[in-house]
Design a protein around this motif. Structure first.
Motif, PDB file in Angstrom:
ATOM      1  N   ALA A 198      46.094  36.969  48.419  1.00  0.00           N
ATOM      2  CA  ALA A 198      45.342  37.996  47.691  1.00  0.00           C
ATOM      3  C   ALA A 198      45.955  38.688  46.165  1.00  0.00           C
ATOM      4  N   SER A 199      47.504  38.186  46.602  1.00  0.00           N
ATOM      5  CA  SER A 199      47.717  38.884  45.109  1.00  0.00           C
ATOM      6  C   SER A 199      47.674  38.012  44.015  1.00  0.00           C
ATOM      7  N   GLY A 200      48.194  38.816  42.943  1.00  0.00           N
ATOM      8  CA  GLY A 200      47.622  37.968  41.847  1.00  0.00           C
ATOM      9  C   GLY A 200      48.362  38.962  40.408  1.00  0.00           C
ATOM     10  N   ALA A 201      48.921  37.664  39.073  1.00  0.00           N
ATOM     11  CA  ALA A 201      49.126  38.511  37.587  1.00  0.00           C
ATOM     12  C   ALA A 201      47.960  38.273  37.229  1.00  0.00           C
ATOM     13  N   ALA A 202      48.681  39.338  36.330  1.00  0.00           N
ATOM     14  CA  ALA A 202      47.162  39.493  35.576  1.00  0.00           C
ATOM     15  C   ALA A 202      46.510  38.125  34.342  1.00  0.00           C
ATOM     16  N   GLN A 203      45.473  37.847  34.317  1.00  0.00           N
ATOM     17  CA  GLN A 203      45.692  36.760  33.108  1.00  0.00           C
ATOM     18  C   GLN A 203      44.229  37.160  32.511  1.00  0.00           C
ATOM     19  N   PRO A 204      44.453  36.306  31.250  1.00  0.00           N
ATOM     20  CA  PRO A 204      43.275  36.331  30.496  1.00  0.00           C
ATOM     21  C   PRO A 204      42.175  36.243  30.555  1.00  0.00           C
ATOM     22  N   ALA A 205      40.841  35.933  29.215  1.00  0.00           N
ATOM     23  CA  ALA A 205      40.272  35.460  29.874  1.00  0.00           C
ATOM     24  C   ALA A 205      40.141  34.713  28.776  1.00  0.00           C
ATOM     25  N   HIS A 206      39.711  33.166  29.708  1.00  0.00           N
ATOM     26  CA  HIS A 206      39.665  31.603  29.544  1.00  0.00           C
ATOM     27  C   HIS A 206      38.376  30.624  30.301  1.00  0.00           C
ATOM     28  N   ASP A 207      37.853  29.954  29.313  1.00  0.00           N
ATOM     29  CA  ASP A 207      36.834  29.189  29.767  1.00  0.00           C
ATOM     30  C   ASP A 207      35.775  29.718  30.449  1.00  0.00           C
ATOM     31  N   ASN A 208      35.628  30.469  29.923  1.00  0.00           N
ATOM     32  CA  ASN A 208      34.228  31.345  30.302  1.00  0.00           C
ATOM     33  C   ASN A 208      34.717  32.221  31.727  1.00  0.00           C
ATOM     34  N   VAL A 209      35.884  32.383  31.486  1.00  0.00           N
ATOM     35  CA  VAL A 209      36.281  33.145  32.855  1.00  0.00           C
ATOM     36  C   VAL A 209      36.587  34.127  32.500  1.00  0.00           C
ATOM     37  N   PRO A 210      36.016  35.529  32.709  1.00  0.00           N
ATOM     38  CA  PRO A 210      36.632  37.451  32.468  1.00  0.00           C
ATOM     39  C   PRO A 210      37.596  37.242  33.007  1.00  0.00           C
ATOM     40  N   ALA A 211      38.056  38.514  32.090  1.00  0.00           N
ATOM     41  CA  ALA A 211      39.835  38.800  32.147  1.00  0.00           C
ATOM     42  C   ALA A 211      40.472  38.824  33.752  1.00  0.00           C
ATOM     43  N   GLN A 212      41.508  38.792  33.921  1.00  0.00           N
ATOM     44  CA  GLN A 212      41.569  39.237  35.526  1.00  0.00           C
ATOM     45  C   GLN A 212      42.791  40.742  35.258  1.00  0.00           C
ATOM     46  N   SER A 213      42.668  41.496  35.466  1.00  0.00           N
ATOM     47  CA  SER A 213      43.246  42.944  36.220  1.00  0.00           C
ATOM     48  C   SER A 213      44.204  42.031  37.019  1.00  0.00           C
ATOM     49  N   PRO A 214      46.025  42.242  36.869  1.00  0.00           N
ATOM     50  CA  PRO A 214      46.904  42.728  37.945  1.00  0.00           C
ATOM     51  C   PRO A 214      46.687  42.707  39.564  1.00  0.00           C
ATOM     52  N   ASN A 215      46.714  42.077  40.317  1.00  0.00           N
ATOM     53  CA  ASN A 215      46.974  42.018  41.230  1.00  0.00           C
ATOM     54  C   ASN A 215      48.486  42.202  42.724  1.00  0.00           C
TER      55      ASN A 215
END
Length: 455
Positions: free
Chosen positions: A323-340
């Protein structure tokens, strides 16, 4: 109509000061505990000594309400939790015993379930023989919850852990399962001076054979990505101790948690942390095959002043998870993801003793990942590496060096670990920026660490 309530005045002497509580009403004046709660929103309801069988859970939904007293609430229906608190502020539960009768102890339900609440206090409560695949005490979507001085005893049961829906695993197996206290999607939680003890189901060879623990019950046509071929072909996993004494979950949301001065005995995992900004201080974890782990995006974890006794696989483990993940900008109608990501943490002034002397040692004695302190690489390439950890002033103590003299010569038993510290250097994404200062690590059979300790 209920009889007029009696007003009881309880005087408590505390640190030389007199504190007076006005207490009314009593459940003795009503047909049931639920009737008393419903008739008195915003009031604390007294539960006198005695047994109170119920077949439906007690529900509290009015702010500033609560239950207290020396009564014992006995849930006779395994399909129901014992007590639920929902969408309320300032509810207090004190001094009660919550349990289930013989023959009805195995359940899928919680003892106490708190959801969408704020400033809830659960104090000096005993949850006993609520043997569940859920939790003895569960906190969900809440803020400012305090769980203090409680006992959760005998919370585990035999279960089937079904992972066939996951492409990473693809199998189901028989296991021991259950969690004492569980917090999810919550902020500002305090768990202090609690005892979480499992005295019913221990990881013995007899229980393994009796319940078929570790045996696959289902298997997908294709092996999961994280499954070893050997385990897949054997249809057996030695990871059949599931659940934890205390779980703090939901890493992107759960923050500002304190675990202070708790005692956890005979759990599978003592403390399982998937959260940010947590203080883990002055706890004592004994006879759990894992003392504690922080993973799946656990950031800013302060682990200090704890005692870890008789752990068998590791005592302290920091590691990325799936479930760990880097921050992701919003793209293709997917909201931005905070870092984890995992890290920015401190491990300081902890003592690890009697490592490898727990009840589960026989089950892990041939494992390649045994180590009192363990740092791992990421399971998948998309999981960021663990980084930026200070490890200072800790002791890993080899108990075998203290064996008695035989004919004037020390009869020293070798350490039950290969390395005091294990740092996985393989791919993907190995840990980096680990800083070791002022520790005492008694070497294992192969040394202090599998690599040079970075400074």
């Amino acid at each position: 109509m209920p009889r007029p309530s009696l007003i009881l005045i309880l005087t408590v002497l505390l640190a030389g000061a007199t504190i007076t509580f006005a207490q009314s009403p009593s459940v003795a004046e009503y047909e049931s505990i639920q009737a008393a709660v419903d008739a008195n929103p915003g009031k604390m309801v007294f539960v006198p000594a005695g047994d109170y069988p119920i077949s439906r859970h007690i529900e509290i939904s009015a702010s500033d309400s609560g239950l207290y007293g020396s009564g014992r609430i006995i849930q006779t229906n395994p399909a129901q939790p014992i007590l639920r608190v929902e969408k309320a502020r300032g509810v207090r539960i004190r001094d009660l015993t919550l349990t289930r009768p013989e023959g009805q102890m195995d359940t899928t339900q919680e003892g106490i379930y708190v959801r969408q609440c704020s400033e809830t206090t659960i104090e000096d409560v005993r949850v006993i023989d609520n043997r569940t695949i859920a939790s003895g005490i569960a906190i969900r979507e809440s803020s400012g919850t305090q769980v203090r001085g409680c006992l959760v005893e005998n919370y585990m049961r035999v279960n089937i852990d079904d992972r066939t829906a996951s492409p990473l695993y693809g199998y189901a197996f028989r296991c021991l399962d259950g969690t004492g206290i569980n917090v999810e999607y919550s902020e500002g939680t305090l768990i202090q001076n609690c005892r979480v003890v499992e005295n019913h189901l221990h990881p013995t060879p007899g229980n393994k054979e009796k319940y078929g623990l570790g045996q696959f019950t289902k298997k997908n046509p294709e092996k999961g990505r994280l499954m070893s071929q050997q385990v897949w072909d054997a249809g057996y996993t030695n990871n059949w101790q599931q659940g934890s004494g205390i779980v703090i979950n939901s890493p992107r949301i759960t923050t500002r948690t304190q675990l202070l001065g708790n005692q956890i005995e005979n759990a599978a995992q003592g403390m399982d942390l998937h959260c940010d900004q947590i203080i883990v201080a002055n706890n004592l974890v004994s006879n759990s095959f894992v003392g504690m782990k922080a993973m799946h995006g656990a950031r800013n974890v302060l682990i200090t002043g704890n005692q870890f006794v008789r752990n068998d696989l590791w005592a302290i483990g920091l590691m990325p998870g799936t479930a760990s993940g880097a921050a992701q900008p919003a793209h293709d109608n997917v909201p931005a993801q905070s870092p984890n990501n995992d890290g920015g943490s401190i491990i300081a002034n902890n003592i690890i003793t009697d490592f490898g002397y727990g009840d589960a040692a026989w089950n892990w004695q041939n494992g390649g990942t045994i180590a009192p302190i363990r740092f791992t690489h990421a399971p998948l390439a998309e999981n960021p590496a663990l980084s930026d950890v200070i490890i200072q002033g800790n002791i890993v103590y080899d108990t075998g060096r203290d064996q008695p003299l035989v004919d004037g010569v020390p009869k020293r038993e070798p350490p039950r670990y290969k390395y005091a510290v294990l740092i996985e250097s393989g791919e993907p994404n190995p840990p980096h920026d680990l800083h070791f200062l002022g520790n005492i690590f008694h070497p294992g059979t192969a040394g202090v660490c599998n690599t040079d300790l970075p400074q």
